[in-house]
Design an enzyme around this catalytic site. Sequence first.
Site, PDB file in Angstrom:
ATOM      1  N   TRP A 159       6.540  -0.989   1.102  1.00  0.00           N
ATOM      2  CA  TRP A 159       6.070  -1.000   2.480  1.00  0.00           C
ATOM      3  C   TRP A 159       5.842   0.394   3.049  1.00  0.00           C
ATOM      4  CZ3 TRP A 159       9.461   1.892   5.165  1.00  0.00           C
ATOM      5  CH2 TRP A 159      10.783   1.934   4.735  1.00  0.00           C
ATOM      6  N   LYS A 183       1.168  -8.061  -5.407  1.00  0.00           N
ATOM      7  CA  LYS A 183       2.071  -8.570  -4.372  1.00  0.00           C
ATOM      8  C   LYS A 183       2.454  -7.412  -3.455  1.00  0.00           C
ATOM      9  CE  LYS A 183       6.399  -8.750  -4.023  1.00  0.00           C
ATOM     10  NZ  LYS A 183       6.477  -8.393  -2.567  1.00  0.00           N
ATOM     11  N   PRO A 184       1.963  -7.413  -2.213  1.00  0.00           N
ATOM     12  CA  PRO A 184       2.359  -6.352  -1.275  1.00  0.00           C
ATOM     13  C   PRO A 184       3.713  -6.657  -0.659  1.00  0.00           C
ATOM     14  CG  PRO A 184       0.831  -7.844  -0.195  1.00  0.00           C
ATOM     15  CD  PRO A 184       0.993  -8.345  -1.616  1.00  0.00           C
ATOM     16  N   ALA A 185       4.333  -5.632  -0.083  1.00  0.00           N
ATOM     17  CA  ALA A 185       5.602  -5.821   0.621  1.00  0.00           C
ATOM     18  C   ALA A 185       5.382  -6.698   1.845  1.00  0.00           C
ATOM     19  CB  ALA A 185       6.175  -4.473   1.037  1.00  0.00           C
ATOM     20  N   GLY A 237       9.390   0.680  -6.058  1.00  0.00           N
ATOM     21  CA  GLY A 237      10.427   0.132  -5.200  1.00  0.00           C
ATOM     22  C   GLY A 237      11.788   0.661  -5.614  1.00  0.00           C
ATOM     23  N   SER A 238      12.818  -0.068  -5.288  1.00  0.00           N
ATOM     24  CA  SER A 238      14.177   0.401  -5.525  1.00  0.00           C
ATOM     25  C   SER A 238      14.558   0.299  -6.991  1.00  0.00           C
ATOM     26  CB  SER A 238      15.163  -0.419  -4.685  1.00  0.00           C
ATOM     27  OG  SER A 238      15.301  -1.724  -5.212  1.00  0.00           O
ATOM     28  N   GLU A 259       8.116   3.225 -10.608  1.00  0.00           N
ATOM     29  CA  GLU A 259       8.374   4.376  -9.738  1.00  0.00           C
ATOM     30  C   GLU A 259       9.482   3.928  -8.808  1.00  0.00           C
ATOM     31  OE1 GLU A 259       8.904   6.523  -6.847  1.00  0.00           O
ATOM     32  OE2 GLU A 259       6.964   5.849  -6.071  1.00  0.00           O
ATOM     33  N   GLU A 390      20.087   7.153  -1.353  1.00  0.00           N
ATOM     34  CA  GLU A 390      18.777   7.499  -0.813  1.00  0.00           C
ATOM     35  C   GLU A 390      18.785   7.175   0.684  1.00  0.00           C
ATOM     36  OE1 GLU A 390      14.206   7.177  -2.404  1.00  0.00           O
ATOM     37  OE2 GLU A 390      15.555   5.493  -2.765  1.00  0.00           O
ATOM     38  N   SER A 450       2.757  15.266  -3.999  1.00  0.00           N
ATOM     39  CA  SER A 450       1.834  14.176  -4.326  1.00  0.00           C
ATOM     40  C   SER A 450       0.389  14.645  -4.307  1.00  0.00           C
ATOM     41  CB  SER A 450       2.017  13.032  -3.323  1.00  0.00           C
ATOM     42  OG  SER A 450       3.350  12.571  -3.319  1.00  0.00           O
TER      43      SER A 450
END
Length: 487
Positions: A159, A183-185, A237-238, A259, A390, A450
């Site tokens: 997200w 699949k998006p958040a 994600g996590s 990632e 984090e 980035s």
Amino acid sequence: MSESERERAIIAAVPKGSFIGGAWHEATESFAVEDPSTGKILCQVADGTPADGAAALDAAVRAQPRWAAVPPRDRGEILRRAFELLMARQEDLAWLMTLEMGKPLAESRGEIAYAAEFFRWFSEEAVRIDGGYAVAPNGRGRFLVMRQPVGPALLITPWNFPMAMGTRKIGPAVAAGCTMVLKPAPQTPLSMLALAGILQEAGLPDGVLNVVPTTRAGEVVEPLLRGGRVRKLSFTGSTAVGRKLLAQCADYVVRASMELGGNAPFIVFDDADLDAAVEGAMLAKMRNIGEACTAANRFYVHERVAPAFAERLAARMGALKLGRGVEPGVEVGPLIDAGAREKVASLVADARKRGAQLLVGGTSLDGPGYFYRPTVLLDVSADARMRHTEIFGPVAPINTFETEDEVIAAANDTEYGLVAYVYTRDLGRSLRVSERLETGMVGLNQGIVSNPASPFGGVKESGLGREGGRVGIDEFLETKYVAIAPP
């Protein structure tokens, strides 16, 4: 048009269903998308089911042979047109992102430009997929090496960068000739739904990209990975979720790139340009409200310059303007939801209980939205939870060090290894420290790493594989060797 009218028009223009086989599909259930700066509901989006996920994969599998046969130049031209459409609609897409995610408009505009660059970069890489031809060492045959699309891919995006994390995966998949289910958040599905429409407009054939928003990730994703038809998983994600997905990939040996989480050290040596270091710290810490896997999470500052660095950083952090991201002059938006704000507040309270000195911030804002004041802490104890977690928020914990060996050991004392930041004017030290840091990336005298043209990714429990750069397309290609009899 008033601001509220513009917001309603932008939200209304985005389809709210699943995008499967080139068509939009409604669902029997829906979920709410919230504006984190107000807590109000922006809209309802179709809540995809396992059946929707299966239909999306069916469409991707059907489209795969035809799409793989499309000439690389044609695939690249689709990405180039999508790049141009993204840039032409940058302002509306930035508003959309700010409404669903909260970041200030200036950052959203920057993300749209950054996201579009992945399409431009991989439009150029599509025609550079190479192979090889060689004579066998003994002269008794020939080697032919070709590279082919890995096949249908499952893409799962987070997200916090709702457009860029999509284009960073879709770009190389399209260039390589892979079909996709994305699949998006659930917190930020609108950017990806808008992008699906843009890619269709750019000429992407039906079934190549399928998008299924859902709040039931496990129910939808696991059957896809365990069915044997998905040949590639790309997840951002996590680390905890990444471990579970890797286990699910194992049964059918699905190729995976991950990632995952980060715990980035930000190291300032005593010879550093302090003005540059503070500027870099602001970028590394406060980009995206600190809700980034690349965010500086642990600040290590040489004891000779720590007081000056801490004073300057606290002054900069304390002067930032908080508010709704669509309002003029706002520099810091809200955290994504109430749980995120509670986590940050809990980490700060724990550090202070263990003796950390509060220099600025340390409190939530009253009123609607999930705001937390930019915070600087000094002398955070080794047993404080934020040293090993984090933070994902606008908190900068500072500790001091004396020697190079000491700070390298501290920086590497984590299971994560995504990125580190180093400030020094000593060339030899720059190279030594960069080589010794156990991270996939190093920001040397700069606070942002980035770039679509560079390989993004980590080591240890921060992930597998790389996204972006010349190697980014490799994640979506298989290598085939053909042994040829002597002519």
